[in-house]
Design a protein around this motif. Sequence first.
Motif, mmCIF file in Angstrom:
data_model
loop_
_atom_site.group_PDB
_atom_site.id
_atom_site.type_symbol
_atom_site.label_atom_id
_atom_site.label_comp_id
_atom_site.label_asym_id
_atom_site.label_seq_id
_atom_site.Cartn_x
_atom_site.Cartn_y
_atom_site.Cartn_z
ATOM 1 N N MET A 78 11.959 -57.936 -75.157
ATOM 2 C CA MET A 78 11.968 -56.537 -74.725
ATOM 3 C C MET A 78 11.625 -56.372 -73.254
ATOM 4 S SD MET A 78 10.155 -54.669 -77.996
ATOM 5 C CE MET A 78 10.322 -53.031 -77.252
ATOM 6 N N PHE A 79 10.778 -57.267 -72.729
ATOM 7 C CA PHE A 79 10.292 -57.112 -71.363
ATOM 8 C C PHE A 79 10.564 -58.390 -70.571
ATOM 9 C CE2 PHE A 79 7.571 -54.567 -74.165
ATOM 10 C CZ PHE A 79 7.854 -53.302 -73.664
ATOM 11 N N THR A 80 11.117 -58.213 -69.365
ATOM 12 C CA THR A 80 11.526 -59.346 -68.549
ATOM 13 C C THR A 80 10.742 -59.356 -67.241
ATOM 14 O OG1 THR A 80 13.765 -59.220 -69.460
ATOM 15 C CG2 THR A 80 13.484 -60.476 -67.441
ATOM 16 N N LYS A 81 10.233 -60.520 -66.876
ATOM 17 C CA LYS A 81 9.485 -60.675 -65.625
ATOM 18 C C LYS A 81 10.246 -61.623 -64.709
ATOM 19 C CE LYS A 81 4.983 -62.090 -63.757
ATOM 20 N NZ LYS A 81 3.633 -62.644 -64.110
ATOM 21 N N CYS A 82 10.869 -61.055 -63.668
ATOM 22 C CA CYS A 82 11.593 -61.866 -62.685
ATOM 23 C C CYS A 82 10.608 -62.301 -61.604
ATOM 24 C CB CYS A 82 12.739 -61.068 -62.075
ATOM 25 S SG CYS A 82 13.735 -61.987 -60.886
ATOM 26 N N THR A 83 10.535 -63.593 -61.347
ATOM 27 C CA THR A 83 9.545 -64.122 -60.408
ATOM 28 C C THR A 83 10.139 -64.552 -59.074
ATOM 29 O OG1 THR A 83 9.792 -66.324 -61.389
ATOM 30 C CG2 THR A 83 8.039 -64.902 -62.268
ATOM 31 N N LYS A 84 11.440 -64.836 -59.049
ATOM 32 C CA LYS A 84 12.061 -65.310 -57.804
ATOM 33 C C LYS A 84 13.561 -65.108 -57.865
ATOM 34 C CE LYS A 84 12.246 -69.794 -56.927
ATOM 35 N NZ LYS A 84 11.886 -71.187 -56.552
ATOM 36 N N ILE A 85 14.164 -64.855 -56.689
ATOM 37 C CA ILE A 85 15.615 -64.698 -56.574
ATOM 38 C C ILE A 85 16.093 -65.551 -55.411
ATOM 39 C CG2 ILE A 85 17.530 -63.084 -56.224
ATOM 40 C CD1 ILE A 85 15.609 -60.843 -57.161
ATOM 41 N N GLU A 86 17.158 -66.292 -55.627
ATOM 42 C CA GLU A 86 17.756 -67.106 -54.571
ATOM 43 C C GLU A 86 19.205 -66.688 -54.360
ATOM 44 O OE1 GLU A 86 15.220 -71.261 -55.154
ATOM 45 O OE2 GLU A 86 17.250 -71.093 -55.977
ATOM 46 N N VAL A 87 19.629 -66.618 -53.096
ATOM 47 C CA VAL A 87 20.994 -66.232 -52.755
ATOM 48 C C VAL A 87 21.609 -67.304 -51.876
ATOM 49 C CG1 VAL A 87 22.444 -64.531 -51.565
ATOM 50 C CG2 VAL A 87 20.460 -63.761 -52.901
ATOM 51 N N LYS A 93 22.138 -71.604 -48.065
ATOM 52 C CA LYS A 93 21.137 -71.022 -48.953
ATOM 53 C C LYS A 93 20.072 -70.324 -48.113
ATOM 54 C CE LYS A 93 17.832 -72.278 -52.595
ATOM 55 N NZ LYS A 93 17.300 -73.392 -53.412
ATOM 56 N N PHE A 94 19.903 -69.022 -48.320
ATOM 57 C CA PHE A 94 18.921 -68.262 -47.563
ATOM 58 C C PHE A 94 17.506 -68.684 -47.972
ATOM 59 C CE2 PHE A 94 22.672 -65.541 -47.481
ATOM 60 C CZ PHE A 94 22.726 -65.177 -46.137
ATOM 61 N N ASP A 95 16.648 -68.841 -46.970
ATOM 62 C CA ASP A 95 15.255 -69.180 -47.256
ATOM 63 C C ASP A 95 14.540 -68.025 -47.950
ATOM 64 O OD1 ASP A 95 15.499 -71.699 -46.113
ATOM 65 O OD2 ASP A 95 14.997 -70.951 -44.109
ATOM 66 N N ASP A 96 14.868 -66.801 -47.522
ATOM 67 C CA ASP A 96 14.338 -65.585 -48.132
ATOM 68 C C ASP A 96 15.495 -64.659 -48.439
ATOM 69 O OD1 ASP A 96 11.431 -66.139 -47.817
ATOM 70 O OD2 ASP A 96 11.933 -66.061 -45.676
ATOM 71 N N LEU A 97 15.231 -63.593 -49.177
ATOM 72 C CA LEU A 97 16.297 -62.646 -49.480
ATOM 73 C C LEU A 97 16.836 -62.035 -48.185
ATOM 74 C CD1 LEU A 97 14.912 -60.772 -52.627
ATOM 75 C CD2 LEU A 97 16.657 -62.552 -52.532
ATOM 76 N N PRO A 98 18.157 -61.892 -48.057
ATOM 77 C CA PRO A 98 18.758 -61.352 -46.825
ATOM 78 C C PRO A 98 18.653 -59.826 -46.760
ATOM 79 C CG PRO A 98 20.472 -61.909 -48.387
ATOM 80 C CD PRO A 98 19.174 -62.351 -49.013
#
Length: 319
Positions: A78-87, A93-98
């Motif tokens: 029911m509940f989702t915890k997103c901890t990191k996103i990579e693009v 590959k971006f070091d951080d979100l663009p």
Amino acid sequence: MVYTNKLQIIYGDATFGVRGANFHYIFSYEKGSLESLNIDDKEWLYRCPTPTFWQATTDNDRGNQFNLKAAQWLGADMFTKCTKIEVSVDDYKFDDLPIAPFNNQFSNHEEADKVEVTFYYETLTSPSTEVRVIYSIDHDGEITITMHYSGKKGLPPLPVIGLRLVMPTKATGFDYTGLSGETYPDRMAGAKRGKFHIDGLPVTRYLVPQENGMHMETEQVEIHANSSLNNAHQTGNFNLLIRQNNQPFNFSCLPYTAEELENATHIEELPPARRTVLVIAGAVRGVGGIDSWGADVEEEYHIDPEKDYEFSFKITNHK
């Protein structure tokens, strides 16, 4: 807008967009998932796709108290915890979100041959574990979705490992290539392989609503719809095609989530059918049925929570 044979990339502050001649996909940094799946000007998402771990309790589950043993997975479902996103765009590959101010360097006509967006999730279980969902998009807009579940010692037994996509309206039906009828890991012996058409989104009318509608070892499924939440759209039929990637997948296509089925103690308590709930599953627990008074599902049809699982499938914007 003039489209080339490359992907057009939109670097937003809260979202990452990818578009082409007949598709537009939006990934939300805030929601931690794909937010929009628009093909031929039709939106296919009502809710963001999320990892799913729960199946509505069956009579056999209640008899052997599997629902009590696995209860943590209901909360994780029911509940989702997103901890990191990579693009990644092409091979960068971006070091951080663009996002701002970094994305100020980009124009409104950025292009690429391929992109990849990866979402990392932490399950709300004790102990927790990690799940990765990777969206890889090629130059013509086909999306390959890969989900990886990392096993960990001490986790409770699992009902299912999959990805849930909730669509805006009720599908008119679906066609699939795979095994005939409703199948589960311990209910495949009598099935035949072939191509099958299903009208509507049938739900087995158990006295107490429970898990139903799974199809094992599927090569592809095509969802049919004729309605949209956009009043400006003309009526007409449109389709979404999901294909196997490397190996068959398992799926269910129902008008209810597992939680809606779980919450109803009688068939008349189910809400009006308004959406389409598509679950693509990499691992499915057997249904058992030796008896409904305490016998567990046979060991070979369990999902081992300490083992890694990975599965993959494609969403195609053309046939």
